[in-house]
Design a protein around this motif. Structure first.
Motif, PDB file in Angstrom:
ATOM      1  N   VAL A  37       5.566   5.748   3.749  1.00 38.01           N
ATOM      2  CA  VAL A  37       4.647   4.618   3.545  1.00 38.01           C
ATOM      3  C   VAL A  37       3.417   5.074   2.760  1.00 38.01           C
ATOM      4  O   VAL A  37       2.941   4.362   1.872  1.00 38.01           O
ATOM      5  CB  VAL A  37       4.252   3.998   4.902  1.00 38.01           C
ATOM      6  N   GLY A  41       1.874   3.937  -1.002  1.00 35.05           N
ATOM      7  CA  GLY A  41       0.480   3.604  -1.275  1.00 35.05           C
ATOM      8  C   GLY A  41      -0.119   4.390  -2.429  1.00 35.05           C
ATOM      9  O   GLY A  41      -1.141   3.997  -2.989  1.00 35.05           O
ATOM     10  N   PRO A  70      -0.984   0.141   2.667  1.00 34.85           N
ATOM     11  CA  PRO A  70      -0.015   1.186   3.023  1.00 34.85           C
ATOM     12  C   PRO A  70      -0.656   2.418   3.673  1.00 34.85           C
ATOM     13  O   PRO A  70      -0.093   3.000   4.593  1.00 34.85           O
ATOM     14  CB  PRO A  70       0.645   1.559   1.694  1.00 34.85           C
TER      15      PRO A  70
END
Length: 89
Positions: A37, A41, A70
């Protein structure tokens, strides 16, 4: 109430699974997911840095702010991965 060893992931008698946030989710699994994740980002942050290098501060603020979601989610997942493992059925 079956006695099992500490490294066991599944109870042999009832089929319960050990995990952090649910059955089968180890702390390591969640840390890997937090890394994925966070990597997602990085994309808007790098694009925003491109705007900043070209002198467009507003573009950096707008596109770079898209990476906050994120990064925040990755931080939450990482903190949750430090929790104590429990048994789930």
């Amino acid at each position: 109430m079956t006695e099992i060893h500490e490294e066991a992931r599944v109870c042999p008698s009832c089929g319960a699974k050990k995990g952090v946030l649910g059955a089968g989710f180890t702390g390591y699994d969640l840390k890997v997911r937090a890394g994925v994740v966070a990597a997602i980002g990085l994309l808007p942050l790098l694009v925003g840095l491109g705007f900043l290098i070209n002198g467009d501060a507003m573009g950096f603020k707008i596109v770079g702010s898209l990476s906050l979601l994120p990064f925040g989610l990755a931080a939450w997942i990482f903190i949750a991965s430090e929790g104590k493992e429990k048994w789930y059925r």
